[in-house]
Design an enzyme around this catalytic site. Sequence first.
Site, PDB file in Angstrom:
ATOM      1  CG  HIS A   8      96.598  25.351 -79.565  1.00 62.15           C
ATOM      2  ND1 HIS A   8      95.864  25.604 -78.359  1.00 62.15           N
ATOM      3  CD2 HIS A   8      97.723  26.174 -79.778  1.00 62.15           C
ATOM      4  CE1 HIS A   8      96.597  26.810 -78.197  1.00 62.15           C
ATOM      5  NE2 HIS A   8      97.803  26.995 -78.770  1.00 62.15           N
TER       6      HIS A   8
ATOM      7  CG  ASN B 197      91.889  27.599 -76.693  1.00 64.42           C
ATOM      8  OD1 ASN B 197      91.385  28.667 -76.378  1.00 64.42           O
ATOM      9  ND2 ASN B 197      91.617  26.453 -76.087  1.00 64.42           N
TER      10      ASN B 197
ATOM     11  CB  CYS C 275     100.367  20.606 -83.225  1.00 67.88           C
ATOM     12  SG  CYS C 275     100.603  20.251 -85.075  1.00 67.88           S
TER      13      CYS C 275
END
Length: 120
Positions: free
Chosen positions: A38, A36, A73
């Site tokens: 991330h 994804n 993040c």
Amino acid sequence: MDYHIWDDIKLSKLDDSTADFVQTGLIARWCHLDVNQHVSFAKYLEWFLENAPTLILESRELYDLALEFRTECGVGDELKSFIRVVEAGEDGYTECQHMLQLDNGKEVTRGRTKWRPAEP
């Protein structure tokens, strides 16, 4: 193995004044991403362990972990890692509280690790 998911864990917020150890300059890179885009759970755990005191890593074994994700993040983000060590008592067990924070002050994740004496 059977694992119990705890819903009532309260993880502490840490900062420069409440942490025992602070590591700066952690950079999220492409190789840290999941599908994804991330940063992956495994990388967060790695950053937690990188900042743990060597004495704990050498003399104890990790037996419990809790994470609370606060924000995403991604690539290029710079983080700061905080850790506070809480001695659990005479039984030799140790608890560490962790937090990862973006350079803008936004929390990425909070965590708790529990450590027991390592088998000789």
